[in-house]
Design an enzyme around this catalytic site. Structure first.
Site, PDB file in Angstrom:
ATOM      1  N   CYS A 197       0.852  -1.195   0.000  1.00  0.00           N
ATOM      2  CA  CYS A 197       0.000   0.000   0.000  1.00  0.00           C
ATOM      3  C   CYS A 197       0.886   1.242   0.000  1.00  0.00           C
ATOM      4  O   CYS A 197       1.633   1.486   0.959  1.00  0.00           O
ATOM      5  CB  CYS A 197      -0.917  -0.024   1.222  1.00  0.00           C
ATOM      6  SG  CYS A 197      -1.893   1.479   1.445  1.00  0.00           S
TER       7      CYS A 197
ATOM      8  N   CYS B 112      -0.030   3.653   2.851  1.00  0.00           N
ATOM      9  CA  CYS B 112       0.473   3.196   4.151  1.00  0.00           C
ATOM     10  C   CYS B 112       1.954   3.514   4.302  1.00  0.00           C
ATOM     11  O   CYS B 112       2.404   3.934   5.372  1.00  0.00           O
ATOM     12  CB  CYS B 112       0.236   1.692   4.291  1.00  0.00           C
ATOM     13  SG  CYS B 112      -1.488   1.175   4.134  1.00  0.00           S
TER      14      CYS B 112
END
Length: 279
Positions: free
Chosen positions: A126, A129
Site C-alpha cells: 500500500c 500506508c
C-alpha cells in the site's frame, strides 16, 4: 671445361651451393639451411604432440571469466541486507509493535487497561500506508503513553475480513471499558483527521468496568473463522435477582406518573354518585 665447372653446382644435402664465391657466404648459407631444418624438425615434433593434428578447430563465442568468490560475497550480503530491510519496520518506537495473531490482538486490547490503544491496519504493497508510516512513528514518539498495534493485512487477511476492514490504511481507537472509540481511514494528505481523533481521546479517563476490547460480535466472528486458531465462548446473559428486579421496577415506576383513577358511575339509581379513590 673451366666455365662448365664454374657453372656446375655441387649438391650437399638438399641445398644447391655454387662452387665459387667467398667462404663467408657459404658458411651463412649453410647456417641458414641448418636453422630452417631445425625449425622444421621442431614444428614436426609440436605437431605430433598437439591434439588438433589433422582435425578441425571450432571457434565459439567468447566466454566470460568466472568472478572470484571474494568479489561475489559482498554483493550477496548487500542484496540480503536490502531484502531484510522493510519499510514498516523502520523508525519503530518502544510503544509500537506488530500483532502476531488474533489471540494476540484480543489479549493486547484486554491487558491495556485504561490506556489508549490505536490499531493500525496496513499492507506492505500500500503506497498510502508507506507514505504515512513515518508520521505515525513520529506521533508515537510524541505520545509514549499510547500503545500502537500494527496489523499486517497480507499476513492476517482472514482476520481483517472478520473485523470488516476493507480499506487501507485504517485505524481503530480503543480504551478501557468504552471499547472502540472511533474508526476511520486516512492518508498522508488527511493526517489532520488522525491528529484530531488523538487529541479528543487521549486525555486520561478512569473506567468503572472491565476492559472491553473488541465487540462481542467481532469475537464471535473471529471464533467462527476456520482459518484462525481462536476460541471464544459467548458470555451468558445475566438475569437480575428478585431484589434487583424490584429495584429496577421501582426505578421505572418513579419516572412514570400513574394516570388518575376514572370515576365510577352506579347504574340503576336516580342519583349518580361519584366514587373516587379518596372517598
Amino acid at each position: 671445361m673451366a666455365a662448365t665447372a664454374a657453372q656446375a653446382v655441387a649438391v650437399k644435402g638438399s641445398v644447391a651451393v655454387p662452387p665459387c664465391g667467398s667462404r663467408g657466404r657459404r658458411r651463412g648459407a649453410v647456417a641458414s639451411v641448418r636453422m630452417a631444418a631445425a625449425a622444421a624438425t621442431s614444428a614436426l615434433r609440436i605437431g605430433r604432440r598437439s591434439p588438433f593434428l589433422g582435425r578441425r578447430l571450432a571457434v565459439g563465442p567468447r566466454r566470460s571469466r568466472p568472478v572470484p568468490r571474494n568479489l561475489v560475497a559482498p554483493v550477496q550480503m548487500n542484496l540480503a541486507f536490502a531484502k531484510a530491510t522493510k519499510w514498516w519496520e523502520k523508525g519503530l518506537q518502544p510503544n509500537m509493535r506488530e500483532v502476531e495473531s488474533a489471540q494476540d490482538l484480543v489479549d493486547s486490547l484486554t491487558n491495556a487497561g485504561d490506556n489508549l490503544v490505536i490499531v493500525d491496519f496496513f499492507s506492505p504493497g500500500c503506497g498510502g500506508c508507506r507514505a504515512l508510516h513515518p508520521k505515525i512513528c513520529q506521533i508515537a514518539e510524541q505520545n509514549p503513553d499510547v500503545l500502537f498495534l500494527q496489523v499486517n493485512y497480507e499476513e492476517h487477511k482472514s482476520m481483517c475480513y472478520s473485523l470488516h476492514v476493507h480499506v487501507l490504511p485504517f485505524f481503530r481507537f480503543y480504551r478501557g471499558a468504552q471499547g472502540r472509540l472511533c474508526s476511520f481511514s486516512c492518508t498522508n494528505a488527511t493526517i489532520k483527521k488522525f491528529r484530531d481523533a488523538l487529541a479528543k481521546h487521549k486525555p486520561d479517563r478512569c473506567s468503572l468496568g472491565p476492559t472491553r476490547g473488541l465487540e462481542e460480535s467481532e469475537l464471535l466472528a473471529l471464533a467462527a473463522n476456520k482459518d484462525l486458531q481462536f476460541n471464544y465462548t459467548k458470555k451468558p446473559e445475566l438475569v437480575p435477582s428478585g431484589d434487583a428486579a424490584a429495584a429496577q421496577e421501582l426505578d421505572r415506576g418513579s419516572t412514570k406518573l400513574s394516570p388518575p383513577a376514572k370515576p365510577l358511575v352506579k347504574q340503576g339509581s336516580e342519583e349518580r354518585s361519584l366514587v373516587s379513590s379518596g372517598r
